[in-house]
Enzyme design. Structure first.
Site, PDB file in Angstrom:
ATOM      1  N   LYS A  52      47.012 -12.610   3.361  1.00 30.66           N
ATOM      2  CA  LYS A  52      46.418 -12.981   2.073  1.00 30.66           C
ATOM      3  C   LYS A  52      47.426 -13.765   1.232  1.00 30.66           C
ATOM      4  O   LYS A  52      47.094 -14.762   0.602  1.00 30.66           O
ATOM      5  CB  LYS A  52      45.935 -11.724   1.330  1.00 30.66           C
ATOM      6  N   GLN A  96      44.753  -3.304  -1.816  1.00 26.98           N
ATOM      7  CA  GLN A  96      44.403  -3.203  -0.400  1.00 26.98           C
ATOM      8  C   GLN A  96      43.925  -1.782  -0.090  1.00 26.98           C
ATOM      9  O   GLN A  96      44.582  -0.804  -0.435  1.00 26.98           O
ATOM     10  CB  GLN A  96      45.629  -3.578   0.462  1.00 26.98           C
ATOM     11  N   ASP A 119      37.769  -9.048  -4.932  1.00 26.58           N
ATOM     12  CA  ASP A 119      37.183  -8.398  -3.753  1.00 26.58           C
ATOM     13  C   ASP A 119      35.662  -8.233  -3.911  1.00 26.58           C
ATOM     14  O   ASP A 119      34.968  -8.002  -2.924  1.00 26.58           O
ATOM     15  CB  ASP A 119      37.795  -6.997  -3.567  1.00 26.58           C
TER      16      ASP A 119
HETATM   17  N1  GUN Z   1      40.585  -3.199   3.483  1.00 32.47           N
HETATM   18  C1  GUN Z   1      39.806  -3.670   4.505  1.00 32.47           C
HETATM   19  N2  GUN Z   1      39.118  -4.762   4.083  1.00 32.47           N
HETATM   20  C2  GUN Z   1      39.471  -4.977   2.806  1.00 32.47           C
HETATM   21  C3  GUN Z   1      39.103  -5.969   1.843  1.00 32.47           C
HETATM   22  O1  GUN Z   1      38.296  -6.863   2.082  1.00 32.47           O
HETATM   23  N3  GUN Z   1      39.705  -5.850   0.633  1.00 32.47           N
HETATM   24  C4  GUN Z   1      40.585  -4.866   0.333  1.00 32.47           C
HETATM   25  N4  GUN Z   1      41.097  -4.836  -0.880  1.00 32.47           N
HETATM   26  N5  GUN Z   1      40.940  -3.942   1.197  1.00 32.47           N
HETATM   27  C5  GUN Z   1      40.391  -4.001   2.426  1.00 32.47           C
END
Ligand code: GUN
Length: 279
Positions: A52, A96, A119
Site C-alpha cells: 500500500k 490494517q 477503506d
Molecule cells: N485486511 C484485509 N483486507 C483489508 C483491507 O482491505 N483493508 C484493511 N484495512 N485491512 C484489511
C-alpha cells in the site's frame, strides 16, 4: 477459449490514471497523505501494508506509517485515530485488519472519520452504498466492478451469484452488482443447494475462503467467474477459491490467482485516496 481477466494490467492502468490526476491536483496545490496504521507484526499484514505504501509512492501521494506494538490498547489506538482525524494534512486513514484481540475492530472502524475512511468500512459509507449516495466503497468489491467493466463484460440484467457475505467483500459486492442492475443472489456457507444456485449464474463471484472449493459442477457453461480467494498451498504456490484448471474449459472469462482480483484492491485504495483529496 476462455478469456483471462488480467488484474495486473488493469490495476496498472488505474494507477497510471491516478498518477496523472495527482500530478494535476498538485499543480492546484492539493497534496495527498494516507496514514497507514498496523498493530503488531502479522507477516501477511506487513506485506499488504508495504504494498500500500509503495502504491502511494507510485501515484504520488505521501504515506505516513504508524507501526504499533502488538500490546497496544484500544484506547491508545483510538487516541491516534482522533489525532489523525483532526490533522488537516491527512486525507486518508487506514487501520490494517485484523487488529489484536484486545481491540474491538468495530469500535476502530467507527472511530475513523467517514470523510477519511478510504477503506469504505465505516457504517456511514456502507449506508451511503446501500442508499445509492456518494461515499467510499470497499476496495476489493470496487475492484471487481472495474475488472468486469474494463473487460467489456456487461452486468445489467445478468444473473449474478456472490458466494460470501462478509462486510468487506460479500455484502458490498452484492450491493455494487445491484447498483449495476444485475439480478443478485447472495449465497454463503449455510446455503442449501449451492451448486444448483451457482449453476444459474451468468457472473459467479466467489469469496468463500476455501481453497479450490468451486469446481465445474458449480459452473454454467459460458459463465464469467471472479475468484476473490487467495491461499498459499503446501508447495508455497498460490491458489484461489476456484479450481481454476477444472473450470477453465467451461467459462467464457475468469480471473487467475494470483494476478486477478488481488492487485485491484490496492488500485482501488489509491482511487479512494484521490477521491479523499478532491472532496
Ligand atoms: N485486511 C484485509 N483486507 C483489508 C483491507 O482491505 N483493508 C484493511 N484495512 N485491512 C484489511
Amino acid at each position: 477459449m476462455a478469456k483471462l481477466i488480467d488484474g495486473k494490467l488493469i490495476s496498472q492502468q488505474i494507477k497510471d490514471e491516478l498518477k496523472m490526476k495527482t500530478a494535476e491536483l498538485e499543480k492546484q496545490g492539493i497534496k495527498g497523505c494516507l496514514a497507514v496504521i498496523q498493530v503488531g507484526t502479522d507477516p501477511a499484514s506487513s506485506v499488504y501494508v508495504r504494498n500500500k505504501k509503495r502504491a502511494c509512492e507510485y501515484i504520488g501521494i505521501e504515506s505516513r506509517s504508524y507501526e504499533l506494538p502488538q500490546e497496544t490498547t484500544e484506547e491508545e489506538l483510538l487516541e491516534l485515530i482522533a489525532e489523525l482525524n483532526a490533522d488537516e494534512k491527512v486525507n486518508g486513514i487506514l487501520v490494517q485488519l485484523p487488529v489484536p484481540e484486545q481491540i474491538d475492530e468495530n469500535k476502530i472502524i467507527q472511530a475513523i472519520s467517514p470523510a477519511k475512511d478510504v477503506d469504505g468500512f465505516h457504517p456511514q459509507n456502507v449506508g451511503a452504498l446501500v442508499s445509492g449516495l456518494e461515499g467510499f466503497v470497499s476496495c476489493t468489491p470496487a475492484g471487481v466492478i472495474q475488472l468486469l467493466k474494463r473487460s467489456d463484460i456487461s452486468i445489467a440484467g445478468k444473473n449474478c451469484v456472490v458466494i460470501g457475505r462478509s462486510n468487506i467483500v460479500g455484502k458490498p459486492m452484492a450491493l455494487l452488482m445491484l447498483r449495476e442492475n444485475a439480478t443478485v443472489t447472495i449465497a454463503h456457507s449455510k446455503t442449501n443447494n449451492l451448486q444448483e444456485i451457482c449453476k444459474k449464474a451468468d457472473i459467479l463471484i466467489v469469496a468463500v475462503g476455501k481453497p479450490k472449493m468451486i469446481d465445474e459442477s458449480y459452473i454454467k457453461e459460458g459463465a464469467v467467474v471472479i475468484d476473490v480467494g487467495i491461499h498459499r498451498k503446501e508447495d508455497q504456490k498460490l491458489c484461489g477459491d476456484v479450481d481454476f484448471d477444472r473450470v477453465l474449459s467451461h467459462v467464457s472469462a475468469i480471473t487467475p490467482v494470483p494476478g486477478g482480483v488481488g492487485p485491484m484492491t490496492i488500485a482501488m485504495l489509491m482511487h479512494n485516496c484521490v477521491q479523499a483529496m478532491t472532496r
